[in-house]
Design an enzyme around this catalytic site. Structure first.
Site, PDB file in Angstrom:
ATOM      1  N   SER A   1       0.827  -1.207   0.000  1.00  0.00           N
ATOM      2  CA  SER A   1       0.000   0.000   0.000  1.00  0.00           C
ATOM      3  C   SER A   1       0.861   1.257   0.000  1.00  0.00           C
ATOM      4  CB  SER A   1      -0.931   0.009   1.220  1.00  0.00           C
ATOM      5  OG  SER A   1      -0.206  -0.253   2.411  1.00  0.00           O
TER       6      SER A   1
ATOM      7  N   ASP B   1       5.583  -7.007   2.407  1.00  0.00           N
ATOM      8  CA  ASP B   1       4.795  -7.520   1.279  1.00  0.00           C
ATOM      9  C   ASP B   1       5.685  -7.839   0.087  1.00  0.00           C
ATOM     10  OD1 ASP B   1       2.269  -7.553   2.335  1.00  0.00           O
ATOM     11  OD2 ASP B   1       1.564  -5.748   1.319  1.00  0.00           O
TER      12      ASP B   1
ATOM     13  N   LYS C   1       4.884 -11.383   3.191  1.00  0.00           N
ATOM     14  CA  LYS C   1       3.456 -11.634   2.987  1.00  0.00           C
ATOM     15  C   LYS C   1       3.170 -11.715   1.504  1.00  0.00           C
ATOM     16  CE  LYS C   1       0.146  -8.446   3.669  1.00  0.00           C
ATOM     17  NZ  LYS C   1      -0.544  -8.436   2.334  1.00  0.00           N
TER      18      LYS C   1
ATOM     19  N   GLU D   1      -0.160 -12.637  -1.445  1.00  0.00           N
ATOM     20  CA  GLU D   1      -1.599 -12.748  -1.637  1.00  0.00           C
ATOM     21  C   GLU D   1      -1.949 -14.009  -2.420  1.00  0.00           C
ATOM     22  OE1 GLU D   1      -2.268  -7.886  -1.949  1.00  0.00           O
ATOM     23  OE2 GLU D   1      -3.066  -9.201  -3.509  1.00  0.00           O
TER      24      GLU D   1
ATOM     25  N   GLU E   1      -9.165  -9.939   4.399  1.00  0.00           N
ATOM     26  CA  GLU E   1      -9.526  -8.576   4.035  1.00  0.00           C
ATOM     27  C   GLU E   1     -10.923  -8.491   3.451  1.00  0.00           C
ATOM     28  OE1 GLU E   1      -7.909  -4.634   1.604  1.00  0.00           O
ATOM     29  OE2 GLU E   1      -6.611  -6.387   1.836  1.00  0.00           O
TER      30      GLU E   1
END
Length: 276
Positions: free
Chosen positions: A51, A89, A119, A121, A188
């Site tokens: 982000s 991330d 991390k 996704e 999320e």
């Protein structure tokens, strides 16, 4: 200032995993050394999220974030942190090709930033990659539900898991990642009932962001919860401060004083003295 549990040394991914069902995991994003110092005093996990591309670099999504950006900000956070578990991330395109690609990039992230985990996704299709990384000494935090790197496939930043079919798929995704060795899984933008169900059924902590109070922990983007951007108010964010408005007022006051030659005042300047 709120009290925080006394801790010795830096928390590890194993420490975070051991919190399951015992104590909520507190997590915030951090991208800079000064912010990491503030987060480190109160949080268990400092997440260097992709982000950062939107928050600090003005990108329209996280898709343009690079390895170099994540390493730069990961290093900055590591310099400002001594207790929180640092998770960085993996950016879009750095791990989807396969386990070997993921290992090369994850190993680089850990070696160059000093973080404790990465991390990534994705659901069950990432299980092989998670297992590959964990077997080679790289702790992994998973991320299911709304996965921002897949925003084009998902059709926007909308709530996931509303239908029974979607809910079952996300539950399997989370469980598969846990079984593959992920030490925690971010959930999320899910309905509260689904966040609760996943938390009850998987063996590792769930870290919620818009997934309900029953998750084993919570994470927010720090700029959102501090109100640095007044125009962005997602439903799942609680504003704990309004720093953006305070900063704007301060900048406006400074500009007014400079234009009126009221700043700098006598107390802000140096006397004539003798030249050296």
């Amino acid at each position: 200032m709120s009290a925080t549990p006394e801790r010795k040394g830096r928390l590890s991914p194993g420490d975070i995993r051991a919190r399951k069902g015992i104590e909520p995991v507190v997590c915030l994003t951090a991208y800079t050394t000064p912010m990491a110092q503030l987060v480190d005093a109160h949080c268990d996990v400092a997440l260097v999220g992709d982000s950062v591309g939107m928050v600090l670099h003005g990108l329209p999504s996280t898709l343009g974030v690079t390895m170099e950006m994540m390493i730069l900000h990961g290093k900055a956070v590591a310099r400002g942190s001594s207790r929180a578990c640092i998770v960085v991330d993996m950016p879009f395109g750095s791990y989807e090709e396969g386990p070997e690609q993921a290992f090369r990039n994850a190993a680089r992230l850990m070696a160059e930033t000093g973080c404790q985990a990465v991390k990534l996704e994705g659901g069950r299709h990432m299980a092989e990659t998670v297992a590959f990384l964990v077997a080679r000494g790289i702790p992994v935090m998973g991320h299911v539900g709304l996965t921002p790197q897949s925003v084009n496939t998902l059709g926007g930043y909308k709530v996931q898991g509303r239908s029974h079919h979607e809910a079952d798929r996300i539950l399997v995704d989370a469980g598969t990642l846990a079984d593959a060795g992920a030490f925690a899984v971010v959930l999320e933008k899910l309905p509260t009932v689904l966040g609760r169900r996943i938390t009850q059924e998987i063996a590792v902590p769930t870290i919620g962001i818009g997934a309900g109070v029953d998750c084993d922990g919570q994470v927010l983007v720090i700029d959102d919860m501090l109100g640095l951007f007044s125009e962005f108010r997602p439903k799942f964010v609680k504003r704990y401060a309004e720093l953006g408005a305070s900063a704007e007022a301060g900048i406006a006051a400074y500009a007014d004083e400079v234009r009126a030659r009221a700043f700098p005042g006598p107390e802000h300047v140096f006397g004539e003295g003798n030249p050296e």
